[in-house]
Write an enzyme that holds these catalytic residues in place. Structure first.
Site, PDB file in Angstrom:
ATOM      1  CB  ALA A  28      -0.965   0.113   1.213  1.00 21.35           C
ATOM      2  N   GLY A  61       7.234  -7.757 -12.440  1.00 22.70           N
ATOM      3  CA  GLY A  61       7.041  -6.637 -11.409  1.00 22.70           C
ATOM      4  C   GLY A  61       7.702  -7.265 -10.238  1.00 22.70           C
ATOM      5  CB  CYS A  76      -3.317   3.366  -7.850  1.00 23.36           C
ATOM      6  SG  CYS A  76      -2.211   2.947  -6.454  1.00 23.36           S
ATOM      7  N   GLY A  93       0.807   3.909  -2.117  1.00 27.80           N
ATOM      8  CA  GLY A  93       0.342   5.084  -2.024  1.00 27.80           C
ATOM      9  C   GLY A  93       0.788   6.028  -3.162  1.00 27.80           C
ATOM     10  CG  ASN A 125       2.039   3.989 -14.581  1.00 25.51           C
ATOM     11  OD1 ASN A 125       1.409   4.786 -13.881  1.00 25.51           O
ATOM     12  ND2 ASN A 125       1.794   2.711 -14.868  1.00 25.51           N
TER      13      ASN A 125
HETATM   14  C1  LIG Z   1       5.470  -2.196  -4.537  1.00 29.42           C
HETATM   15  C2  LIG Z   1       4.587  -2.031  -5.662  1.00 29.42           C
HETATM   16  C3  LIG Z   1       4.331  -0.506  -6.284  1.00 29.42           C
HETATM   17  C4  LIG Z   1       3.562  -0.787  -7.393  1.00 29.42           C
HETATM   18  N1  LIG Z   1       3.270   0.619  -7.965  1.00 29.42           N
HETATM   19  C5  LIG Z   1       2.581   0.895  -9.211  1.00 29.42           C
HETATM   20  C6  LIG Z   1       2.459   2.214  -9.572  1.00 29.42           C
HETATM   21  O1  LIG Z   1       2.760   3.245  -9.092  1.00 29.42           O
HETATM   22  N2  LIG Z   1       1.718   1.940 -10.701  1.00 29.42           N
HETATM   23  C7  LIG Z   1       0.937   0.938 -11.301  1.00 29.42           C
HETATM   24  O2  LIG Z   1       0.413   1.280 -12.280  1.00 29.42           O
HETATM   25  N3  LIG Z   1       1.287  -0.277 -10.812  1.00 29.42           N
HETATM   26  C8  LIG Z   1       1.929  -0.271  -9.645  1.00 29.42           C
HETATM   27  N4  LIG Z   1       2.075  -1.386  -9.172  1.00 29.42           N
HETATM   28  C9  LIG Z   1       1.635  -2.636  -9.710  1.00 29.42           C
HETATM   29  C10 LIG Z   1       2.595  -3.331 -10.866  1.00 29.42           C
HETATM   30  O3  LIG Z   1       3.192  -2.656 -11.674  1.00 29.42           O
HETATM   31  C11 LIG Z   1       2.112  -4.937 -11.148  1.00 29.42           C
HETATM   32  O4  LIG Z   1       0.638  -4.393 -12.173  1.00 29.42           O
HETATM   33  C12 LIG Z   1       1.519  -5.791 -10.205  1.00 29.42           C
HETATM   34  O5  LIG Z   1       2.350  -5.563  -9.181  1.00 29.42           O
HETATM   35  C13 LIG Z   1       1.486  -7.063 -10.860  1.00 29.42           C
HETATM   36  O6  LIG Z   1       2.826  -7.787 -11.161  1.00 29.42           O
HETATM   37  P1  LIG Z   1       3.579  -8.591 -10.213  1.00 29.42           P
HETATM   38  O7  LIG Z   1       2.940  -9.635  -9.729  1.00 29.42           O
HETATM   39  O8  LIG Z   1       4.753  -9.057 -11.190  1.00 29.42           O
HETATM   40  O9  LIG Z   1       4.362  -7.635  -9.155  1.00 29.42           O
HETATM   41  C14 LIG Z   1       2.839  -1.794  -8.067  1.00 29.42           C
HETATM   42  C15 LIG Z   1       3.231  -2.981  -7.603  1.00 29.42           C
HETATM   43  C16 LIG Z   1       4.022  -3.240  -6.407  1.00 29.42           C
HETATM   44  C17 LIG Z   1       4.280  -4.463  -5.845  1.00 29.42           C
END
Ligand SMILES: Cc1cc2nc3c(=O)[nH]c(=O)nc-3n(C[C@H](O)[C@H](O)[C@H](O)COP(=O)(O)O)c2cc1C
Length: 315
Positions: A77, A277, A137, A79, A106
């Site tokens: 989270a 990610g 988000c 934020g 992004n």
């Molecule tokens: C710590 C963290 C921060 C993230 N921040 C963003 C963000 O700023 N903008 C966004 O579009 N997605 C954000 N995401 C989502 C990731 O880009 C991704 O869509 C999601 O984590 C699924 O992929 P993964 O399972 O490989 O992490 C974030 C994910 C994590 C874990």
């Protein structure tokens, strides 16, 4: 002993007008602005670097604790903590440009006009080669939520409104990032397509929470967070498949990708590109390993062009 003849493999993909030298990028928010990872590997070898969500003004994000490990992933989270668009253009962009990286910028805003302004600013300053609009988000408390509204990406008519506004502001390839916290993800995906998006990015995190029984308090200060990592991979692959059957525009697939084999599931389900990610936190060069693994797979299976694998699941 039989040897497989070497083929010359092309990994290049065209994602809605964005040419990527290979189909691998990183999940927004898991790779900061790229530079931090450059000490582990040459980030210019990725198909693209996707930035953390950028807002018009800097954001501090939520109070800690805002990250916690789960059995097969993590809850966050954060934020949308970020440096803001102006500091990005001034302090982060020059490094990425000097490296020769392809950049997916992004963006996050509180209203269609904010997204439009961010996209226009990125285009004017050559701050990105494509825009990814984060309409999904789960970790921000803004005026819309306070009024009881849901995520933009949960309402197809809002997805259309936001997409149209950004579309009018930029000619750059435009990808809309959608949420898995919905019954039928093809509905907002179609809305984005009809409103002029060049691609969709799926999936953002799944809503989740944890409670510490000893203190009886939520584990995250925000109470609710987003689940990512291997735990969500099957959900993400299914959603890519759902969207691929419904859409004309390409898909950037993500959710729990750790290896090339994981990435191939997304590609075979219909993703034109993929993003690594959370796994970059565990293995900083994971995305590059995925690039190498895709090349190796194509060699072993005599696939000369990775595009041949897109949506090639056999049923
Ligand atoms: C710590 C963290 C921060 C993230 N921040 C963003 C963000 O700023 N903008 C966004 O579009 N997605 C954000 N995401 C989502 C990731 O880009 C991704 O869509 C999601 O984590 C699924 O992929 P993964 O399972 O490989 O992490 C974030 C994910 C994590 C874990």
């Amino acid at each position: 002993m039989s040897t497989i003849p070497a083929v010359s493999v092309s990994l290049q993909v065209n994602v809605g007008g964005l040419i990527m030298k290979n189909p691998v990028t990183v999940g927004s928010g898991t790779f900061a602005y790229g530079q931090e990872y450059d000490q582990y590997f040459d980030i210019a070898q990725l198909g693209a670097v996707t930035t953390k969500s950028l807002s018009l003004v800097p954001r501090a994000g939520n109070k800690p604790p805002r990250l916690v490990e789960t059995p097969a992933g993590m809850l966050n989270a954060i934020g949308l903590q970020n440096v803001g668009i102006e500091a990005y253009l001034r302090e982060k962009l020059p490094y990425l440009r000097q490296k020769g990286c392809t950049i997916i910028g992004n963006i996050y805003g509180h209203a269609p006009e904010e997204y439009a302004a961010l996209a226009a600013r990125l285009e004017a300053e050559q701050g990105a080669d494509a825009i990814e609009a984060n309409l999904s988000c789960p970790n921000v408390h803004d005026a819309r939520k306070a009024r009881g509204c849901t995520l933009v990406a949960q309402a197809p008519e809002q997805v259309a409104e936001y997409t149209q506004a950004i579309r009018q502001a930029t000619k750059l390839p435009l990808f809309i990032k959608l949420t898995p916290n919905i019954i039928d993800i093809a509905e907002p995906a179609l809305a984005a397509q009809e409103a002029g998006a060049d691609g969709i990015s799926i999936i953002n995190t799944l809503l989740g929470m944890g409670i510490d029984p000893e203190t009886r308090r939520p584990i995250l200060s925000n109470i609710v967070g987003g689940l990512s990592g291997p735990a969500i991979r099957p959900v993400a692959v299914k959603m890519v498949w759902d969207c691929a059957r419904a859409l004309r525009i390409p898909i950037i697939g993500m959710g729990g990708i750790c290896t090339a084999s994981d990435a191939l599931q997304f590609i075979l389900a219909g993703a034109r590109a993929v993003a690594v990610g959370s796994y970059s936190f565990r293995q900083p060069d994971a995305a590059l390993r995925v690039v190498r693994g895709l090349e190796d797979y194509c060699q072993r299976h005599q696939v000369e062009d990775i595009n041949q694998l897109v949506g090639a699941m056999q049923v």
